[in-house]
Write a protein that holds these residues in place. Structure first.
Motif, PDB file in Angstrom:
ATOM      1  N   GLY A  19       0.819  -1.208   0.000  1.00  0.00           N
ATOM      2  CA  GLY A  19       0.000   0.000   0.000  1.00  0.00           C
ATOM      3  C   GLY A  19       0.854   1.259   0.000  1.00  0.00           C
ATOM      4  N   ALA A  20       0.181   2.416  -0.082  1.00  0.00           N
ATOM      5  CA  ALA A  20       0.888   3.690  -0.119  1.00  0.00           C
ATOM      6  C   ALA A  20       1.528   3.992   1.230  1.00  0.00           C
ATOM      7  CB  ALA A  20      -0.081   4.804  -0.502  1.00  0.00           C
ATOM      8  N   TYR A  21       2.478   4.913   1.210  1.00  0.00           N
ATOM      9  CA  TYR A  21       3.119   5.289   2.468  1.00  0.00           C
ATOM     10  C   TYR A  21       3.317   6.801   2.521  1.00  0.00           C
ATOM     11  CZ  TYR A  21       7.508   5.510  -0.209  1.00  0.00           C
ATOM     12  OH  TYR A  21       8.480   5.817  -1.128  1.00  0.00           O
ATOM     13  N   TYR A  22       3.409   7.305   3.736  1.00  0.00           N
ATOM     14  CA  TYR A  22       3.501   8.739   3.996  1.00  0.00           C
ATOM     15  C   TYR A  22       4.943   9.134   4.275  1.00  0.00           C
ATOM     16  CZ  TYR A  22       3.049  13.069   6.750  1.00  0.00           C
ATOM     17  OH  TYR A  22       3.178  14.336   7.257  1.00  0.00           O
ATOM     18  N   THR A  23       5.377  10.268   3.697  1.00  0.00           N
ATOM     19  CA  THR A  23       6.719  10.793   3.922  1.00  0.00           C
ATOM     20  C   THR A  23       6.605  12.205   4.484  1.00  0.00           C
ATOM     21  OG1 THR A  23       7.584   9.505   2.059  1.00  0.00           O
ATOM     22  CG2 THR A  23       8.948  11.309   2.861  1.00  0.00           C
ATOM     23  N   ARG A  24       7.019  12.384   5.717  1.00  0.00           N
ATOM     24  CA  ARG A  24       6.837  13.671   6.393  1.00  0.00           C
ATOM     25  C   ARG A  24       7.549  14.803   5.672  1.00  0.00           C
ATOM     26  NH1 ARG A  24       8.459  17.108  10.746  1.00  0.00           N
ATOM     27  NH2 ARG A  24       6.662  17.622  12.048  1.00  0.00           N
ATOM     28  N   GLY A  25       8.712  14.517   5.126  1.00  0.00           N
ATOM     29  CA  GLY A  25       9.485  15.569   4.468  1.00  0.00           C
ATOM     30  C   GLY A  25       8.825  16.126   3.217  1.00  0.00           C
ATOM     31  N   ARG A  26       7.843  15.411   2.679  1.00  0.00           N
ATOM     32  CA  ARG A  26       7.135  15.879   1.480  1.00  0.00           C
ATOM     33  C   ARG A  26       5.786  16.521   1.820  1.00  0.00           C
ATOM     34  NH1 ARG A  26       8.643  12.786  -3.398  1.00  0.00           N
ATOM     35  NH2 ARG A  26       6.447  12.717  -4.017  1.00  0.00           N
ATOM     36  N   HIS A  27       5.432  16.538   3.105  1.00  0.00           N
ATOM     37  CA  HIS A  27       4.125  17.052   3.525  1.00  0.00           C
ATOM     38  C   HIS A  27       4.212  18.516   3.929  1.00  0.00           C
ATOM     39  CE1 HIS A  27       0.072  17.076   5.053  1.00  0.00           C
ATOM     40  NE2 HIS A  27       0.477  17.409   6.270  1.00  0.00           N
ATOM     41  N   ASP A  28       3.207  19.282   3.539  1.00  0.00           N
ATOM     42  CA  ASP A  28       3.105  20.693   3.899  1.00  0.00           C
ATOM     43  C   ASP A  28       2.621  20.793   5.347  1.00  0.00           C
ATOM     44  OD1 ASP A  28       2.299  23.385   4.246  1.00  0.00           O
ATOM     45  OD2 ASP A  28       1.959  23.600   2.096  1.00  0.00           O
ATOM     46  N   LEU A  29       3.457  21.286   6.227  1.00  0.00           N
ATOM     47  CA  LEU A  29       3.147  21.324   7.660  1.00  0.00           C
ATOM     48  C   LEU A  29       2.396  22.587   8.080  1.00  0.00           C
ATOM     49  CD1 LEU A  29       6.590  20.053   9.035  1.00  0.00           C
ATOM     50  CD2 LEU A  29       4.564  18.711   8.451  1.00  0.00           C
ATOM     51  N   ASP A  30       2.274  23.560   7.184  1.00  0.00           N
ATOM     52  CA  ASP A  30       1.633  24.835   7.527  1.00  0.00           C
ATOM     53  C   ASP A  30       0.109  24.714   7.496  1.00  0.00           C
ATOM     54  OD1 ASP A  30       4.094  26.105   7.788  1.00  0.00           O
ATOM     55  OD2 ASP A  30       4.162  26.618   5.646  1.00  0.00           O
ATOM     56  N   PRO A  31      -0.591  25.646   8.183  1.00  0.00           N
ATOM     57  CA  PRO A  31      -2.055  25.641   8.151  1.00  0.00           C
ATOM     58  C   PRO A  31      -2.574  25.900   6.733  1.00  0.00           C
ATOM     59  CG  PRO A  31      -1.239  26.995   9.958  1.00  0.00           C
ATOM     60  CD  PRO A  31      -0.061  26.673   9.101  1.00  0.00           C
ATOM     61  N   LYS A  32      -3.756  25.351   6.433  1.00  0.00           N
ATOM     62  CA  LYS A  32      -4.388  25.549   5.129  1.00  0.00           C
ATOM     63  C   LYS A  32      -5.749  26.209   5.325  1.00  0.00           C
ATOM     64  CE  LYS A  32      -1.487  21.906   4.747  1.00  0.00           C
ATOM     65  NZ  LYS A  32      -0.963  21.113   5.899  1.00  0.00           N
ATOM     66  N   GLN A  33      -5.914  27.369   4.726  1.00  0.00           N
ATOM     67  CA  GLN A  33      -7.136  28.152   4.883  1.00  0.00           C
ATOM     68  C   GLN A  33      -8.124  27.835   3.774  1.00  0.00           C
ATOM     69  OE1 GLN A  33      -8.050  30.982   7.214  1.00  0.00           O
ATOM     70  NE2 GLN A  33      -9.969  30.278   6.300  1.00  0.00           N
ATOM     71  N   LEU A  34      -9.326  27.369   4.142  1.00  0.00           N
ATOM     72  CA  LEU A  34     -10.384  27.147   3.170  1.00  0.00           C
ATOM     73  C   LEU A  34     -11.260  28.388   3.049  1.00  0.00           C
ATOM     74  CD1 LEU A  34     -11.454  23.467   3.944  1.00  0.00           C
ATOM     75  CD2 LEU A  34      -9.851  24.292   2.224  1.00  0.00           C
ATOM     76  N   SER A  35     -12.076  28.440   2.016  1.00  0.00           N
ATOM     77  CA  SER A  35     -12.869  29.623   1.715  1.00  0.00           C
ATOM     78  C   SER A  35     -14.207  29.627   2.450  1.00  0.00           C
ATOM     79  CB  SER A  35     -13.130  29.681   0.207  1.00  0.00           C
ATOM     80  OG  SER A  35     -14.120  28.709  -0.146  1.00  0.00           O
ATOM     81  N   HIS A  36     -15.003  30.655   2.126  1.00  0.00           N
ATOM     82  CA  HIS A  36     -16.344  30.760   2.698  1.00  0.00           C
ATOM     83  C   HIS A  36     -17.218  29.570   2.308  1.00  0.00           C
ATOM     84  CE1 HIS A  36     -16.613  32.334  -1.367  1.00  0.00           C
ATOM     85  NE2 HIS A  36     -17.934  32.257  -1.323  1.00  0.00           N
ATOM     86  N   ARG A  37     -16.880  28.882   1.216  1.00  0.00           N
ATOM     87  CA  ARG A  37     -17.666  27.714   0.805  1.00  0.00           C
ATOM     88  C   ARG A  37     -17.556  26.583   1.835  1.00  0.00           C
ATOM     89  NH1 ARG A  37     -21.253  29.830  -2.524  1.00  0.00           N
ATOM     90  NH2 ARG A  37     -20.283  30.899  -4.296  1.00  0.00           N
ATOM     91  N   PHE A  38     -16.494  26.609   2.615  1.00  0.00           N
ATOM     92  CA  PHE A  38     -16.300  25.620   3.681  1.00  0.00           C
ATOM     93  C   PHE A  38     -16.188  26.317   5.041  1.00  0.00           C
ATOM     94  CE2 PHE A  38     -14.800  23.496  -0.150  1.00  0.00           C
ATOM     95  CZ  PHE A  38     -15.439  22.268  -0.059  1.00  0.00           C
ATOM     96  N   ASP A  39     -16.952  27.409   5.161  1.00  0.00           N
ATOM     97  CA  ASP A  39     -17.054  28.138   6.436  1.00  0.00           C
ATOM     98  C   ASP A  39     -15.711  28.633   6.935  1.00  0.00           C
ATOM     99  OD1 ASP A  39     -19.841  27.615   6.528  1.00  0.00           O
ATOM    100  OD2 ASP A  39     -19.428  25.627   7.340  1.00  0.00           O
ATOM    101  N   ASN A  40     -14.806  28.929   6.004  1.00  0.00           N
ATOM    102  CA  ASN A  40     -13.485  29.498   6.343  1.00  0.00           C
ATOM    103  C   ASN A  40     -12.697  28.640   7.337  1.00  0.00           C
ATOM    104  OD1 ASN A  40     -13.766  31.983   4.755  1.00  0.00           O
ATOM    105  ND2 ASN A  40     -15.358  32.501   6.248  1.00  0.00           N
ATOM    106  N   VAL A  41     -12.875  27.347   7.258  1.00  0.00           N
ATOM    107  CA  VAL A  41     -12.173  26.424   8.152  1.00  0.00           C
ATOM    108  C   VAL A  41     -10.676  26.457   7.857  1.00  0.00           C
ATOM    109  CG1 VAL A  41     -11.825  23.972   8.679  1.00  0.00           C
ATOM    110  CG2 VAL A  41     -14.133  24.905   8.489  1.00  0.00           C
ATOM    111  N   VAL A  42      -9.877  26.318   8.917  1.00  0.00           N
ATOM    112  CA  VAL A  42      -8.420  26.211   8.789  1.00  0.00           C
ATOM    113  C   VAL A  42      -8.021  24.772   9.115  1.00  0.00           C
ATOM    114  CG1 VAL A  42      -6.176  26.970   9.629  1.00  0.00           C
ATOM    115  CG2 VAL A  42      -8.042  28.628   9.367  1.00  0.00           C
ATOM    116  N   ILE A  43      -7.306  24.142   8.202  1.00  0.00           N
ATOM    117  CA  ILE A  43      -6.824  22.776   8.421  1.00  0.00           C
ATOM    118  C   ILE A  43      -5.423  22.851   8.999  1.00  0.00           C
ATOM    119  CG2 ILE A  43      -6.298  20.548   7.356  1.00  0.00           C
ATOM    120  CD1 ILE A  43      -8.219  21.303   5.093  1.00  0.00           C
ATOM    121  N   GLU A  44      -5.278  22.434  10.228  1.00  0.00           N
ATOM    122  CA  GLU A  44      -3.960  22.412  10.873  1.00  0.00           C
ATOM    123  C   GLU A  44      -3.222  21.124  10.498  1.00  0.00           C
ATOM    124  OE1 GLU A  44      -2.809  24.913  12.380  1.00  0.00           O
ATOM    125  OE2 GLU A  44      -4.601  26.117  12.848  1.00  0.00           O
TER     126      GLU A  44
END
Length: 397
Positions: free
Chosen positions: A103-128
């Motif tokens: 199966g697939a595997y996760y590599t931390r060094g390739r992952h974006d660690l910063d918060p991700k801001q969604l728009s008003h379409r998703f109630d401006n949720v921030v994904i930490e």
């Protein structure tokens, strides 16, 4: 091959979850090696986010795009949402050749660690940052939108009923089904059960509204002709390989969709399933029928058992008129006309009175091991079934 294993495992994923939970299906699909390769999720990194899968996750697999409201802003999401979700899905890779079953595997060094801001379409949720669990949070956020259930139920309607969804259907059929889906936490089976058990689905006006896809056409033909497949494993490989070749010719190659949205018959308005029939594909369907029913063109390891079908009709098979009507019930979504019955009887017993069939069939039943009698009945049934399956009505479901 590695790709073949990925395709097989992906097909197994779909089979396992087809009547299960949609959330589970999307979660497993998101990090499935075949999907990572197909929509470039394996290339999605913090330094170079790839938006392919994020875009299709929203547009095709869940909420649907909806109408454009403003540049980059659609009814259900924005272009900024696509980029933010792409960043949240970074870090996943497909296994290397020696570990294709892992199966697939996760590599931390390739992952974006910063918060991700969604728009008003998703109630401006921030994904930490949540490392390898972040993709599940993305899916949870998306599935909170009512548009997901509505979009899925419209697709089920197109698949099982027809592509005609007006405002009345939207309010009276789609909305209640979407509510069932939400009430059951995205379990698929309760929705399909409700649709298929409804008076709406079973109304005669919904019969024969869809043209069979090549896959539907081939497998329903195998079923209605009571086709017997060799139980020798090697023979079965030839059978399934042959069916795959037919499907390639029909332009519905298994595990080889022409574009990410699939085949046009399932999404492109206003033609939808009409794409399946043209002057080329119709001839191919007729050739397949002859190859199967009449046993020509090198068909091997398959044998239709038409006599067993007719025997199941009991005494109704003694009369050519009721026999044709029973076969029509088996093959067509609605009854045939008197003119069609007369024409088909000419195929079964050309130029002969009805009692000729009655006598010949009764003689066979009295001595079923008589090769000449059996061959005579089989030849007549082959001609009848082949003719009926080539009729336009047979292509409808």
């Amino acid at each position: 091959t590695t790709l073949g294993i990925f395709e097989y495992n992906y097909a197994q994923l779909l089979r396992k979850n087809a009547l299960g939970n949609f959330r589970t299906l999307i979660e497993e699909m998101t990090i499935n090696p075949a999907m990572l390769l197909y929509l470039n999720g394996n290339e999605n990194t913090r330094r170079a986010p790839n938006e392919n899968y994020a875009r299709e996750l929203l547009e095709l697999f869940t909420v649907g795009r909806g109408d454009a409201v403003a540049p980059g802003d659609y009814t259900n999401y924005t272009e900024e949402d696509i980029l933010a979700i792409a960043r949240a899905l970074t870090g996943w890779r497909q296994p290397v050749r020696d570990n294709v079953q892992e199966g697939a595997y996760y590599t931390r060094g390739r992952h974006d660690l910063d918060p991700k801001q969604l728009s008003h379409r998703f109630d401006n949720v921030v994904i930490e940052n949540q490392e390898e669990e972040e993709y599940k949070t993305v899916i949870d956020i998306i599935l909170k939108q009512d548009a997901v259930a509505y979009n899925l139920c419209r697709q089920l309607h197109i698949w099982f009923v027809n592509a005609h969804i007006d405002e009345t259907v939207e309010q009276n059929i789609i909305a209640p089904l979407a509510q069932i889906m939400k009430d059951n936490n995205y379990e698929i089976k309760p929705v399909i059960t409700a649709l298929l058990a409804s008076t709406y689905f079973n109304d005669v006006s919904k019969h024969g509204c869809i043209i069979s896809s090549p896959i539907d056409f081939i497998f329903k033909t195998l079923k209605v002709t009571n086709t017997i497949i060799s139980d020798v494993e090697v023979d079965q490989y030839f059978v399934w390989g042959g069916i795959r070749s037919w499907l390639n010719n029909f332009e519905q190659s298994i595990m080889d969709v022409p574009e990410v949205a699939g085949w046009k018959a399932y999404y492109q308005s206003p033609q939808y399933y009409k794409f399946w029939i043209n002057s080329y594909s119709l001839v191919l369907r007729q050739r397949f029928v002859d190859a199967l029913v009449r046993g020509i063109n090198g068909v091997r390891y398959l044998r239709v058992d038409l006599i067993s079908i007719v025997r199941d009709f009991g005494d109704l098979a003694n009369d050519p008129n009721t026999l044709i009507d029973k076969i029509a019930e088996l093959l067509f979504p609605f009854a045939i006309t008197d003119q069609q019955r007369t024409a088909l009887k000419e195929i079964l017993i050309p130029g002969l009175p009805d009692f000729e069939w009655t006598v010949e069939y009764s003689d066979f039943l009295a001595d079923p091991d008589n090769r000449d009698l059996r061959t005579g009945i089989e030849n007549k049934l082959q001609s009848l079934f082949a003719t009926m399956i080539k009729m336009p009505e047979y292509n409808l479901i």
